[in-house]
Design an enzyme around this catalytic site. Structure first.
Site, PDB file in Angstrom:
ATOM      1  NE  ARG A 132      -3.563   0.133   2.539  1.00 48.21           N
ATOM      2  CZ  ARG A 132      -4.066   0.454   3.739  1.00 48.21           C
ATOM      3  NH1 ARG A 132      -3.930  -0.379   4.757  1.00 48.21           N
ATOM      4  NH2 ARG A 132      -4.676   1.598   3.918  1.00 48.21           N
ATOM      5  CG  ASN A 174      -8.499   8.261   3.201  1.00 41.02           C
ATOM      6  OD1 ASN A 174      -9.210   7.335   3.631  1.00 41.02           O
ATOM      7  ND2 ASN A 174      -8.927   9.145   2.324  1.00 41.02           N
ATOM      8  CG  HIS A 224      -7.599   5.893  11.052  1.00 40.24           C
ATOM      9  ND1 HIS A 224      -8.552   5.367  10.223  1.00 40.24           N
ATOM     10  CD2 HIS A 224      -8.220   6.139  12.225  1.00 40.24           C
ATOM     11  CE1 HIS A 224      -9.708   5.297  10.889  1.00 40.24           C
ATOM     12  NE2 HIS A 224      -9.531   5.773  12.094  1.00 40.24           N
ATOM     13  CB  CYS A 268      10.432   2.554  17.629  1.00 37.79           C
ATOM     14  SG  CYS A 268      11.254   1.304  18.638  1.00 37.79           S
ATOM     15  N   GLY A 288     -16.725  10.080   1.312  1.00 41.69           N
ATOM     16  CA  GLY A 288     -16.127   8.795   0.951  1.00 41.69           C
ATOM     17  C   GLY A 288     -15.833   7.879   2.112  1.00 41.69           C
ATOM     18  CB  THR A 289     -16.053   7.639   5.482  1.00 43.98           C
ATOM     19  OG1 THR A 289     -15.869   6.663   6.523  1.00 43.98           O
ATOM     20  CG2 THR A 289     -17.025   8.710   5.932  1.00 43.98           C
ATOM     21  CG  ASN A 318     -20.112   7.700   0.742  1.00 46.11           C
ATOM     22  OD1 ASN A 318     -18.900   7.850   0.626  1.00 46.11           O
ATOM     23  ND2 ASN A 318     -20.636   6.579   1.209  1.00 46.11           N
ATOM     24  CG  LEU A 319     -20.183   5.464  -5.638  1.00 48.59           C
ATOM     25  CD1 LEU A 319     -20.117   6.587  -6.669  1.00 48.59           C
ATOM     26  CD2 LEU A 319     -19.122   4.418  -5.938  1.00 48.59           C
TER      27      LEU A 319
HETATM   28  C1  BV8 Z   1     -10.423   2.635  19.226  1.00 48.64           C
HETATM   29  C2  BV8 Z   1      -5.655   1.298   9.855  1.00 48.64           C
HETATM   30  C3  BV8 Z   1     -10.294   2.700  21.565  1.00 48.64           C
HETATM   31  C4  BV8 Z   1      -4.825   2.023   8.876  1.00 48.64           C
HETATM   32  C5  BV8 Z   1      -7.994   1.462  10.414  1.00 48.64           C
HETATM   33  C6  BV8 Z   1     -18.280  -1.999  18.340  1.00 48.64           C
HETATM   34  C7  BV8 Z   1     -18.997  -0.843  18.148  1.00 48.64           C
HETATM   35  C8  BV8 Z   1     -18.350   0.364  17.960  1.00 48.64           C
HETATM   36  C9  BV8 Z   1     -16.950   0.420  17.922  1.00 48.64           C
HETATM   37  C10 BV8 Z   1     -16.250  -0.733  18.093  1.00 48.64           C
HETATM   38  C11 BV8 Z   1     -16.891  -1.942  18.307  1.00 48.64           C
HETATM   39  N1  BV8 Z   1     -15.930  -2.892  18.435  1.00 48.64           N
HETATM   40  C12 BV8 Z   1     -14.702  -2.318  18.304  1.00 48.64           C
HETATM   41  C13 BV8 Z   1     -14.890  -1.011  18.111  1.00 48.64           C
HETATM   42  C14 BV8 Z   1     -13.857   0.016  17.949  1.00 48.64           C
HETATM   43  C15 BV8 Z   1     -13.203  -0.101  16.573  1.00 48.64           C
HETATM   44  C16 BV8 Z   1     -14.231  -0.118  15.476  1.00 48.64           C
HETATM   45  O1  BV8 Z   1     -14.767   0.918  15.113  1.00 48.64           O
HETATM   46  N2  BV8 Z   1     -14.509  -1.309  14.920  1.00 48.64           N
HETATM   47  C17 BV8 Z   1     -15.509  -1.382  13.867  1.00 48.64           C
HETATM   48  C18 BV8 Z   1     -15.028  -2.325  12.768  1.00 48.64           C
HETATM   49  C19 BV8 Z   1     -16.827  -1.832  14.489  1.00 48.64           C
HETATM   50  N3  BV8 Z   1     -12.397   1.097  16.451  1.00 48.64           N
HETATM   51  C20 BV8 Z   1     -11.143   1.063  16.892  1.00 48.64           C
HETATM   52  O2  BV8 Z   1     -10.597   0.074  17.339  1.00 48.64           O
HETATM   53  C21 BV8 Z   1     -10.395   2.405  16.858  1.00 48.64           C
HETATM   54  N4  BV8 Z   1      -9.725   2.571  18.111  1.00 48.64           N
HETATM   55  O3  BV8 Z   1     -11.626   2.630  19.266  1.00 48.64           O
HETATM   56  O4  BV8 Z   1      -9.626   2.700  20.312  1.00 48.64           O
HETATM   57  C22 BV8 Z   1      -9.291   3.000  22.601  1.00 48.64           C
HETATM   58  C23 BV8 Z   1      -9.641   3.910  23.589  1.00 48.64           C
HETATM   59  C24 BV8 Z   1      -8.726   4.189  24.576  1.00 48.64           C
HETATM   60  C25 BV8 Z   1      -7.482   3.566  24.578  1.00 48.64           C
HETATM   61  C26 BV8 Z   1      -7.137   2.661  23.572  1.00 48.64           C
HETATM   62  C27 BV8 Z   1      -8.049   2.371  22.560  1.00 48.64           C
HETATM   63  C28 BV8 Z   1      -9.335   2.391  15.773  1.00 48.64           C
HETATM   64  C29 BV8 Z   1      -9.979   2.480  14.418  1.00 48.64           C
HETATM   65  C30 BV8 Z   1      -8.892   2.623  13.351  1.00 48.64           C
HETATM   66  C31 BV8 Z   1      -8.604   1.294  12.770  1.00 48.64           C
HETATM   67  N5  BV8 Z   1      -7.657   1.434  11.659  1.00 48.64           N
HETATM   68  N6  BV8 Z   1      -7.061   1.446   9.486  1.00 48.64           N
HETATM   69  C32 BV8 Z   1      -5.069   1.437   7.524  1.00 48.64           C
HETATM   70  O5  BV8 Z   1      -4.719   0.269   7.332  1.00 48.64           O
HETATM   71  O6  BV8 Z   1      -5.634   2.167   6.687  1.00 48.64           O
HETATM   72  S1  BV8 Z   1      -9.634   1.573   9.955  1.00 48.64           S
HETATM   73  C33 BV8 Z   1      -9.855   1.458   8.275  1.00 48.64           C
HETATM   74  O7  BV8 Z   1     -11.242   1.717   8.055  1.00 48.64           O
HETATM   75  C34 BV8 Z   1      -9.152   2.554   7.483  1.00 48.64           C
HETATM   76  O8  BV8 Z   1      -8.420   3.455   8.268  1.00 48.64           O
HETATM   77  C35 BV8 Z   1     -10.308   3.303   6.830  1.00 48.64           C
HETATM   78  O9  BV8 Z   1     -10.020   4.621   6.622  1.00 48.64           O
HETATM   79  C36 BV8 Z   1     -11.335   3.101   7.838  1.00 48.64           C
HETATM   80  C37 BV8 Z   1     -12.720   3.466   7.504  1.00 48.64           C
HETATM   81  O10 BV8 Z   1     -13.045   2.896   6.233  1.00 48.64           O
HETATM   82  P1  BV8 Z   1     -13.556   3.922   5.107  1.00 48.64           P
HETATM   83  O11 BV8 Z   1     -12.529   4.979   4.920  1.00 48.64           O
HETATM   84  O12 BV8 Z   1     -14.936   4.364   5.436  1.00 48.64           O
HETATM   85  O13 BV8 Z   1     -13.527   3.008   3.810  1.00 48.64           O
HETATM   86  P2  BV8 Z   1     -14.632   1.941   3.373  1.00 48.64           P
HETATM   87  O14 BV8 Z   1     -14.010   1.067   2.345  1.00 48.64           O
HETATM   88  O15 BV8 Z   1     -15.257   1.328   4.591  1.00 48.64           O
HETATM   89  O16 BV8 Z   1     -15.763   2.820   2.676  1.00 48.64           O
HETATM   90  C38 BV8 Z   1     -15.472   3.487   1.477  1.00 48.64           C
HETATM   91  C39 BV8 Z   1     -16.648   4.401   1.187  1.00 48.64           C
HETATM   92  O17 BV8 Z   1     -16.328   5.176   0.020  1.00 48.64           O
HETATM   93  C40 BV8 Z   1     -17.924   3.641   0.879  1.00 48.64           C
HETATM   94  O18 BV8 Z   1     -19.010   4.249   1.578  1.00 48.64           O
HETATM   95  C41 BV8 Z   1     -18.117   3.832  -0.644  1.00 48.64           C
HETATM   96  O19 BV8 Z   1     -19.488   3.955  -1.001  1.00 48.64           O
HETATM   97  C42 BV8 Z   1     -17.417   5.146  -0.875  1.00 48.64           C
HETATM   98  N7  BV8 Z   1     -16.838   5.310  -2.220  1.00 48.64           N
HETATM   99  C43 BV8 Z   1     -16.265   4.356  -3.010  1.00 48.64           C
HETATM  100  N8  BV8 Z   1     -15.871   4.925  -4.168  1.00 48.64           N
HETATM  101  C44 BV8 Z   1     -16.178   6.256  -4.101  1.00 48.64           C
HETATM  102  C45 BV8 Z   1     -16.795   6.494  -2.865  1.00 48.64           C
HETATM  103  N9  BV8 Z   1     -17.246   7.704  -2.499  1.00 48.64           N
HETATM  104  C46 BV8 Z   1     -17.063   8.721  -3.381  1.00 48.64           C
HETATM  105  N10 BV8 Z   1     -16.476   8.561  -4.589  1.00 48.64           N
HETATM  106  C47 BV8 Z   1     -16.030   7.352  -4.984  1.00 48.64           C
HETATM  107  N11 BV8 Z   1     -15.460   7.209  -6.185  1.00 48.64           N
END
Ligand code: BV8
Length: 230
Positions: free
Chosen positions: A56, A89, A106, A114, A172-173, A198-199
């Site tokens: 990536r 992103n 993120h 490190c 786009g999220t 969004n799309l």
């Molecule tokens: C935390 C790493 C706490 C980097 C990523 C249950 C309920 C609620 C929350 C949770 C739960 N269980 C666990 C959690 C917390 C968890 C979470 O949310 N889990 C989810 C899955 C339920 N969150 C965490 O763990 C976060 N940390 O909460 O910490 C804490 C507190 C105190 C002390 C310690 C800890 C950490 C979250 C970050 C995780 N890391 N990525 C990388 O590899 O990139 S997340 C990953 O998803 C990416 O970062 C990405 O950015 C992110 C979100 O995805 P999107 O950007 O939305 O992308 P996606 O593909 O999903 O969607 C694309 C969209 O674009 C679509 O809607 C599509 O229609 C649209 N699209 C497509 N093409 C187009 C378009 N739009 C316009 N034009 C186009 N052409």
């Protein structure tokens, strides 16, 4: 002074050729989240995780910002108030397009961290298990991205921005990752006008006052024109 807070996700970079996560054939369909985007996955198989991020990092370095990224640069330059991008992103395309106020909640593919001493430096194109830290020499280098279960970057500043926003736009999220997916609720509670660009409708589309659907490279420039027309 009026302020706009813009949350972006993988969809704004889709037309720059970078894969999204949850769309058909997206990154999460190729790898299980648990295996490549969690500290446990990294501890279990650092080689797989480094290869996932190396691929990536190279792809992102070769990608170009698209019309949506450039439109947000135009908005920041011409808008009478403050414009801040909070991006999920890690591809660096907002900065590459010229946006000045960007918070990478993120982390970024361009950064290395490190796991032993928290030193941060510019990541090389490829990292491998045991890659030494230039500060403490421990074999604990990892991508400087926020994995699931890890603390987000810049959260205090982000909460403050949401409390004072006049307009909150999400671009786009899919609204499936927290806390980013709940930002719209915080902004709306503070009185901001909220718009989803969004799309397709996200998981939190019902939280938005306004929606604009279509590819970001078409819809974002139109939205910016409307915002600048006042
Ligand atoms: C935390 C790493 C706490 C980097 C990523 C249950 C309920 C609620 C929350 C949770 C739960 N269980 C666990 C959690 C917390 C968890 C979470 O949310 N889990 C989810 C899955 C339920 N969150 C965490 O763990 C976060 N940390 O909460 O910490 C804490 C507190 C105190 C002390 C310690 C800890 C950490 C979250 C970050 C995780 N890391 N990525 C990388 O590899 O990139 S997340 C990953 O998803 C990416 O970062 C990405 O950015 C992110 C979100 O995805 P999107 O950007 O939305 O992308 P996606 O593909 O999903 O969607 C694309 C969209 O674009 C679509 O809607 C599509 O229609 C649209 N699209 C497509 N093409 C187009 C378009 N739009 C316009 N034009 C186009 N052409």
């Amino acid at each position: 002074m009026a302020s706009i807070v813009i949350l972006t996700g993988a969809g704004i970079s889709a037309e720059s050729g970078l894969g999204t996560f949850r769309d058909e054939g997206g990154l999460w369909s190729q790898h299980r989240i648990e295996d490549v985007a969690t500290p446990e996955g990294f501890a279990r198989n650092p080689d797989l995780v480094h290869r996932f991020y190396n691929a990536r990092r190279v792809q992102a370095a070769a990608a170009q910002p698209n019309a949506a990224h450039h439109a947000l640069v135009r908005l920041e330059a011409a808008y009478k108030g403050e414009v801040t991008i909070v991006t999920q992103n890690v591809d660096g395309l907002h900065a590459a397009a010229g946006s000045q106020r960007v918070l990478h909640m993120h982390g970024t593919l361009a950064g290395a961290l490190c796991g032993n001493c928290d030193h941060r430096w510019a990541a090389p194109p490829a990292m491998a298990p045991g890659h030494p830290c230039p500060a403490c020499a421990a074999p604990a280098a990892r991508p400087d991205v926020v994995w699931f279960g890890e603390m987000l970057y810049h959260m205090d500043e982000i909460w403050d921005l949401l409390r004072n926003a006049d307009v909150f736009a999400a671009i786009g999220t899919s609204g499936q990752v927290y806390p980013a997916a709940a930002f719209v609720q915080d902004a709306a509670r503070a009185g901001a006008h909220t718009v989803e660009i969004n799309l397709a409708p996200s998981a939190v589309v019902s939280d938005f006052a306004e929606t604009r659907f279509g590819p970001a490279s078409t819809v974002v420039p139109q939205w910016v024109d409307d915002m600048l027309r006042g």
